[in-house]
Enzyme design. Structure first.
Site, PDB file in Angstrom:
ATOM      1  N   GLN A  11       0.752  -1.205  -0.277  1.00  0.00           N
ATOM      2  CA  GLN A  11      -0.119   0.341  -0.007  1.00  0.00           C
ATOM      3  C   GLN A  11       0.852   1.652  -0.272  1.00  0.00           C
ATOM      4  O   GLN A  11       0.342   2.433  -0.954  1.00  0.00           O
ATOM      5  CB  GLN A  11      -0.937  -0.062   1.230  1.00  0.00           C
ATOM      6  CG  GLN A  11      -2.075  -0.904   1.077  1.00  0.00           C
ATOM      7  CD  GLN A  11      -2.944  -0.833   2.392  1.00  0.00           C
ATOM      8  OE1 GLN A  11      -3.789  -0.358   2.483  1.00  0.00           O
ATOM      9  NE2 GLN A  11      -2.574  -1.480   3.538  1.00  0.00           N
ATOM     10  N   LEU A  12       1.777   0.924   0.532  1.00  0.00           N
ATOM     11  CA  LEU A  12       2.448   2.429   0.968  1.00  0.00           C
ATOM     12  C   LEU A  12       3.460   2.734  -0.197  1.00  0.00           C
ATOM     13  O   LEU A  12       3.776   3.498  -0.772  1.00  0.00           O
ATOM     14  CB  LEU A  12       3.398   2.394   2.128  1.00  0.00           C
ATOM     15  CG  LEU A  12       4.454   3.586   2.748  1.00  0.00           C
ATOM     16  CD1 LEU A  12       3.844   5.292   2.241  1.00  0.00           C
ATOM     17  CD2 LEU A  12       5.014   3.920   3.636  1.00  0.00           C
ATOM     18  N   ASP A  37      15.599  -9.703  -1.567  1.00  0.00           N
ATOM     19  CA  ASP A  37      14.668 -10.111  -0.966  1.00  0.00           C
ATOM     20  C   ASP A  37      15.740  -9.298   0.562  1.00  0.00           C
ATOM     21  O   ASP A  37      17.037  -9.673   0.347  1.00  0.00           O
ATOM     22  CB  ASP A  37      15.936 -11.956  -0.996  1.00  0.00           C
ATOM     23  CG  ASP A  37      15.030 -12.338   0.366  1.00  0.00           C
ATOM     24  OD1 ASP A  37      14.809 -11.489   0.950  1.00  0.00           O
ATOM     25  OD2 ASP A  37      15.216 -13.597   0.791  1.00  0.00           O
ATOM     26  N   ALA A  61       6.734  -4.717   4.885  1.00  0.00           N
ATOM     27  CA  ALA A  61       6.599  -5.927   6.095  1.00  0.00           C
ATOM     28  C   ALA A  61       5.682  -7.067   6.229  1.00  0.00           C
ATOM     29  O   ALA A  61       4.411  -7.563   4.862  1.00  0.00           O
ATOM     30  CB  ALA A  61       5.690  -4.862   7.072  1.00  0.00           C
ATOM     31  N   THR A  63       2.496  -8.101   7.984  1.00  0.00           N
ATOM     32  CA  THR A  63       1.084  -7.311   7.950  1.00  0.00           C
ATOM     33  C   THR A  63       0.092  -8.330   8.997  1.00  0.00           C
ATOM     34  O   THR A  63      -1.246  -8.026   9.214  1.00  0.00           O
ATOM     35  CB  THR A  63       1.112  -5.948   7.275  1.00  0.00           C
ATOM     36  OG1 THR A  63      -0.039  -6.565   5.669  1.00  0.00           O
ATOM     37  CG2 THR A  63       1.725  -5.732   6.863  1.00  0.00           C
ATOM     38  N   TYR A 126       3.085 -10.462  15.926  1.00  0.00           N
ATOM     39  CA  TYR A 126       3.270  -9.041  15.404  1.00  0.00           C
ATOM     40  C   TYR A 126       3.836  -7.516  15.837  1.00  0.00           C
ATOM     41  O   TYR A 126       4.938  -7.239  15.185  1.00  0.00           O
ATOM     42  CB  TYR A 126       2.001  -8.691  14.215  1.00  0.00           C
ATOM     43  CG  TYR A 126       2.136  -7.246  13.721  1.00  0.00           C
ATOM     44  CD1 TYR A 126       2.717  -7.160  12.272  1.00  0.00           C
ATOM     45  CD2 TYR A 126       1.140  -6.644  13.727  1.00  0.00           C
ATOM     46  CE1 TYR A 126       3.258  -5.718  11.515  1.00  0.00           C
ATOM     47  CE2 TYR A 126       1.335  -5.117  13.326  1.00  0.00           C
ATOM     48  CZ  TYR A 126       2.500  -4.806  12.081  1.00  0.00           C
ATOM     49  OH  TYR A 126       2.494  -3.490  11.302  1.00  0.00           O
ATOM     50  N   LYS A 130       8.128  -6.107  15.002  1.00  0.00           N
ATOM     51  CA  LYS A 130       8.280  -5.402  14.627  1.00  0.00           C
ATOM     52  C   LYS A 130       8.321  -3.948  16.148  1.00  0.00           C
ATOM     53  O   LYS A 130       9.499  -2.961  15.467  1.00  0.00           O
ATOM     54  CB  LYS A 130       6.366  -4.166  14.517  1.00  0.00           C
ATOM     55  CG  LYS A 130       5.746  -4.776  13.755  1.00  0.00           C
ATOM     56  CD  LYS A 130       6.640  -4.261  12.477  1.00  0.00           C
ATOM     57  CE  LYS A 130       6.488  -2.991  12.196  1.00  0.00           C
ATOM     58  NZ  LYS A 130       7.100  -2.609  10.183  1.00  0.00           N
ATOM     59  N   TRP A 151      -3.417   1.636  11.444  1.00  0.00           N
ATOM     60  CA  TRP A 151      -5.125   1.571  10.551  1.00  0.00           C
ATOM     61  C   TRP A 151      -4.370   1.972   8.966  1.00  0.00           C
ATOM     62  O   TRP A 151      -5.139   1.846   8.480  1.00  0.00           O
ATOM     63  CB  TRP A 151      -5.875   2.250  10.923  1.00  0.00           C
ATOM     64  CG  TRP A 151      -6.652   2.169  12.331  1.00  0.00           C
ATOM     65  CD1 TRP A 151      -6.065   1.161  13.697  1.00  0.00           C
ATOM     66  CD2 TRP A 151      -7.436   2.036  12.807  1.00  0.00           C
ATOM     67  NE1 TRP A 151      -6.335   1.081  14.801  1.00  0.00           N
ATOM     68  CE2 TRP A 151      -7.649   1.834  14.266  1.00  0.00           C
ATOM     69  CE3 TRP A 151      -8.467   3.083  12.648  1.00  0.00           C
ATOM     70  CZ2 TRP A 151      -8.969   1.700  15.447  1.00  0.00           C
ATOM     71  CZ3 TRP A 151      -9.814   3.173  13.354  1.00  0.00           C
ATOM     72  CH2 TRP A 151     -10.182   2.301  15.240  1.00  0.00           C
TER      73      TRP A 151
END
Length: 281
Positions: A11-12, A37, A61, A63, A126, A130, A151
């Site tokens: 997404q980002l 990789d 990430a 996610t 998760y 992180k 979010w």
């Protein structure tokens, strides 16, 4: 600058790629797992050295929050070990690193917005991975910046917005939890913030970024239906009525004063950001 952006199909990363067209003063290397990789330190070292990278923006990430409870190896590799590789290589070649993290480093039991120096206490695999990734990044590279967000949604990938748009077409009503409070983040706004930061003096440290305002997932869903004129009723439900393998934070609002002051950012309200995102669909 020569800029490496990992996770560029996410997404980002997708938003970063789009904005690169209007930030053509730099040379970009957009990569995803098939190109580089980042779990392979030798591959990262070779890529950064070969292309004389000045800045790494790590958008990659793992996610899948629920799946991370069982797939610990994949979770740890992408969310902890890989960021450590990027940080070590960045330091070796004098590059800077911007690493994207999450509100899940907190347990979500607070009641006031989390600052960058608030005590961390992840309640999920998760979140733990992180947080460990953040720590490796900050330990291994003096020119490193961690940006925690929450979010995240966009016009691409799998996210709450896309799920709601699908459900409102398929159903007359949908139940959404009302007792989890936070702030949605439009990936396009986070990408714009990162591009702004690129042009400012690099100030290492941990920062928080989301859109402005506060809401529940229920409020977010209601806004989506209202803005799309959907004929779908949104019903508020308790977290206990929507069981999941990984615990969800009940409160995960991030205090953004530091990033706004340091880089002069003006951040849109979440409802305005949502309207902007929907207008592109």
């Amino acid at each position: 600058m020569n800029i490496l952006i990992t996770g560029s199909n996410g997404q980002l990363g997708t938003e970063m790629r789009t904005l690169a067209e209007t930030n053509a003063q730099h040379r970009y290397f957009f990569t995803d797992v098939e190109d580089l990789d980042i779990c392979n330190v030798q591959a990262v070292d070779g890529f950064v050295n070969r292309h004389k990278i000045d800045l790494i923006v790590n958008c990659a990430a793992y996610t899948a929050v629920d799946a991370a409870e069982e797939n610990r190896e994949s979770n740890d590799l992408l969310n902890c070990i890989a960021p450590g590789h990027l940080a070590g290589v960045a330091k070796k070649y004098g590059a800077a690193l911007i690493h994207i993290s999450t509100d899940y480093v907190f347990d979500g039991t607070g009641h006031i917005p989390y600052r960058e120096d608030s005590p961390t206490c992840p309640a999920t695999a998760y979140g733990a991975a992180k947080l460990a990734g953040e720590q490796l990044v900050m330990e291994r590279c003096e020119r490193a910046m961690v940006i925690r967000t929450s979010w995240l949604y966009s016009t691409s990938g799998n996210n709450f917005l896309k799920t709601m748009l699908r459900l409102q077409r398929e159903r007359d009503s949908v139940g959404v939890v009302f007792d989890q409070i936070g702030t949605p983040t439009y990936a396009g706004d986070l990408a714009k913030a990162i591009y702004t930061i690129m042009e400012e003096e690099f100030v290492p440290g941990i920062y928080h970024f989301s859109n402005e305002g506060v809401c529940s997932w229920y409020d977010f869903a209601v806004a989506i239906c209202r803005l799309t004129n959907a004929d779908c009723r949104v019903n508020p439900i308790h977290t206990a009525d929507y069981p999941a393998k990984a615990a969800r934070p009940h409160y995960s609002v991030l205090d953004k004063a530091k990033i706004k002051k340091t880089f002069g950012l003006r951040i849109p309200h979440w409802e305005d950001a949502l309207a902007g995102c929907l207008s592109t669909l």
